[in-house]
Scaffold this motif. Structure first.
Motif, short mmCIF file in Angstrom:
data_model
loop_
_atom_site.label_atom_id
_atom_site.label_comp_id
_atom_site.label_asym_id
_atom_site.label_seq_id
_atom_site.Cartn_x
_atom_site.Cartn_y
_atom_site.Cartn_z
N UNK A 95 30.29 48.24 36.00
CA UNK A 95 31.36 49.20 36.23
C UNK A 95 31.61 49.36 37.72
N UNK A 96 30.54 49.36 38.52
CA UNK A 96 30.69 49.48 39.97
C UNK A 96 31.47 48.31 40.54
N UNK A 97 31.13 47.10 40.14
CA UNK A 97 31.82 45.91 40.67
C UNK A 97 33.29 45.92 40.26
N UNK A 98 33.56 46.24 39.00
CA UNK A 98 34.95 46.26 38.53
C UNK A 98 35.75 47.34 39.27
N UNK A 99 35.16 48.52 39.44
CA UNK A 99 35.87 49.59 40.13
C UNK A 99 36.18 49.25 41.57
N UNK A 100 35.20 48.68 42.29
CA UNK A 100 35.43 48.32 43.69
C UNK A 100 36.44 47.18 43.79
N UNK A 101 36.39 46.24 42.86
CA UNK A 101 37.35 45.13 42.88
C UNK A 101 38.77 45.63 42.67
N UNK A 102 38.95 46.54 41.73
CA UNK A 102 40.29 47.10 41.49
C UNK A 102 40.78 47.84 42.73
N UNK A 103 39.90 48.63 43.36
CA UNK A 103 40.29 49.36 44.55
C UNK A 103 40.65 48.41 45.69
N UNK A 105 41.66 45.20 45.53
CA UNK A 105 42.90 44.50 45.23
C UNK A 105 44.11 45.41 45.42
N UNK A 106 43.98 46.65 45.04
CA UNK A 106 45.10 47.59 45.20
C UNK A 106 45.43 47.78 46.68
N UNK A 108 44.74 45.71 49.16
CA UNK A 108 45.30 44.47 49.69
C UNK A 108 46.76 44.32 49.29
N UNK A 109 47.10 44.67 48.06
CA UNK A 109 48.47 44.52 47.59
C UNK A 109 49.40 45.45 48.37
N UNK A 110 48.96 46.70 48.59
CA UNK A 110 49.80 47.65 49.31
C UNK A 110 50.01 47.20 50.75
N UNK A 111 48.93 46.76 51.41
CA UNK A 111 49.05 46.32 52.81
C UNK A 111 49.97 45.11 52.91
N UNK A 112 49.85 44.16 51.98
CA UNK A 112 50.71 42.98 52.02
C UNK A 112 52.17 43.35 51.79
N UNK A 113 52.42 44.31 50.90
CA UNK A 113 53.79 44.74 50.65
C UNK A 113 54.40 45.39 51.89
N UNK A 114 53.62 46.26 52.54
CA UNK A 114 54.12 46.92 53.74
C UNK A 114 54.36 45.91 54.85
#
Length: 386
Positions: A95-103, A105-106, A108-114
């Protein structure tokens, strides 16, 4: 029967005719008020010292508090996995790995969009500056072009004259960034250890209390953790609903940076009242720069309706009776937390008040329902469970 304090004797002079005792000249109500004042001042001083101590180790305080809140959000998933037979360690790490990975990726996606839309935003800002300049000349103020240029030049000179302070501010920001990185690493490790823990940390904490109060401390801790879990779950869910509901509105209005603005609304909704207000102002400003006043007004009205709708209809259903705080108390709490500890104080103020309220209620209820037990019986029971 109403109990009253005994009246002092008519004459308090000693048998030898000595001076009157001045303590007997103070009425009962004044003595009670004096003791209440002493206790209140002692509590205020104690809380002030505690806040000052926690502020002196703010890196530890903030990272541990955030780790506890993240654990409260993710721990139900760990408990669900262990319930179906997955080992506790494996469930916690997964659960820790999945939660950190989702955070990650989110972010990274926001920074790339901006980053991709930075050029368009700069162009729109330049166009907005030109529109404002034209409005100052042709609008109700009717300023001359010379005056507008002079004000613009003065603003540029002011920025140039304060360049050294801006550079020093940048250096302070860079130093803070180093603290943020180290605090983030600390927070990740603290979250991992908390998710792998099977309750031993809490049992050790309970054993610090005197034996006759350990059962009360245990009940208060259970109520606190249940409150925090429910609060974090509802907070994230309502923040996601607010952000997702605004996405089609922003798309219909043809706004730029729809996804980053949705993420900004999500993050702002994590701070009750004030956070969503700040995020909404930024969204309305972007709408004003990109599409004009009408779009900004539409964004403001839509955001108010969505926040009020979800807050009044869904919030009581999700929270239930675990976090029952009046909106005025939330506003006062968030404001006080902001004054004491900035953004972090605003973020933790409401769950802290909810936890304290439910802990006090749980301890009082437990104390009223348990039968009197011999000294040491409670301690022995908890020690056997530990």
């Amino acid at each position: 029967m109403l109990m009253t304090a005994p009246e002092p004797p008519a004459s308090s002079a000693g048998p030898t005719g000595g001076a009157r005792d001045p303590r007997l000249e103070v009425t009962y109500g004044v003595r009670v008020a004096a003791w209440w004042s002493v206790c209140f001042v002692a509590i205020v001083v104690g809380v002030a010292v505690l806040i000052r101590l926690l502020n002196s180790i703010s890196l530890v305080t903030i990272t541990v508090a955030v780790a506890v809140m993240i654990t409260a959000l993710l721990e139900p998933a760990v408990r669900a996995l262990t319930r179906i037979g997955v080992p506790r360690a494996l469930a916690g790490i997964g659960v820790f790995v999945v939660g950190i990975a989702v955070l990650g990726l989110s972010m990274w996606f926001v920074v790339s969009q901006v980053t991709d839309a930075a050029g368009d935003i700069q162009t729109q800002l330049d166009q907005a500056a030109d529109d404002i300049k034209n409005w100052l000349i042709t609008g109700p103020l009717e300023l001359s072009e010379h005056d507008v240029d002079e004000y613009t030049t003065s603003l540029g000179d002011t920025i140039s004259d304060n360049r050294s302070s801006l550079v020093s501010g940048f250096l302070r920001t860079a130093t803070s960034a180093i603290g943020v990185i180290s605090g983030s690493v600390f927070c990740l490790f603290a979250t991992l250890f908390l998710m792998l823990d099977d309750g031993s940390i809490w049992r050790w904490f309970v054993r610090i209390f005197p034996p006759h109060t350990r059962e009360h401390a245990h009940e208060g801790g259970v109520a606190a953790w249940r409150t925090l879990v429910v609060y974090m779950r509802s907070l994230v869910l309502l923040a996601a609903l607010n952000a997702l509901a605004m996405v089609p509105v922003m798309m219909i209005a043809d706004m730029p940076l729809v996804v980053p603005m949705a993420v900004l609304l999500f993050l702002g909704s994590l701070v009750p009242l004030i956070g969503v207000l700040v995020a909404g102002v930024i969204v309305c400003l972007i709408a004003f720069v990109a599409n004009g006043v009408t779009t900004a007004i539409v964004m403001a009205v839509a955001l108010i309706l969505i926040v009020q709708l979800f807050g009044n209809l869904l919030n009581p259903i999700i929270l239930g009776k675990f976090v029952n705080i009046h909106p005025l108390a939330i506003l006062v709490t968030v404001t006080a937390g902001t004054l004491l500890a900035g953004i972090f104080g605003a973020f933790v103020a409401v769950p802290l008040v909810a936890v304290i309220n439910n802990v006090v209620h749980a301890v009082r209820t437990h104390h009223a329902t348990i039968a009197p037990a011999p000294t040491g019986a409670t301690a022995g029971t908890l020690d056997e469970e530990a």
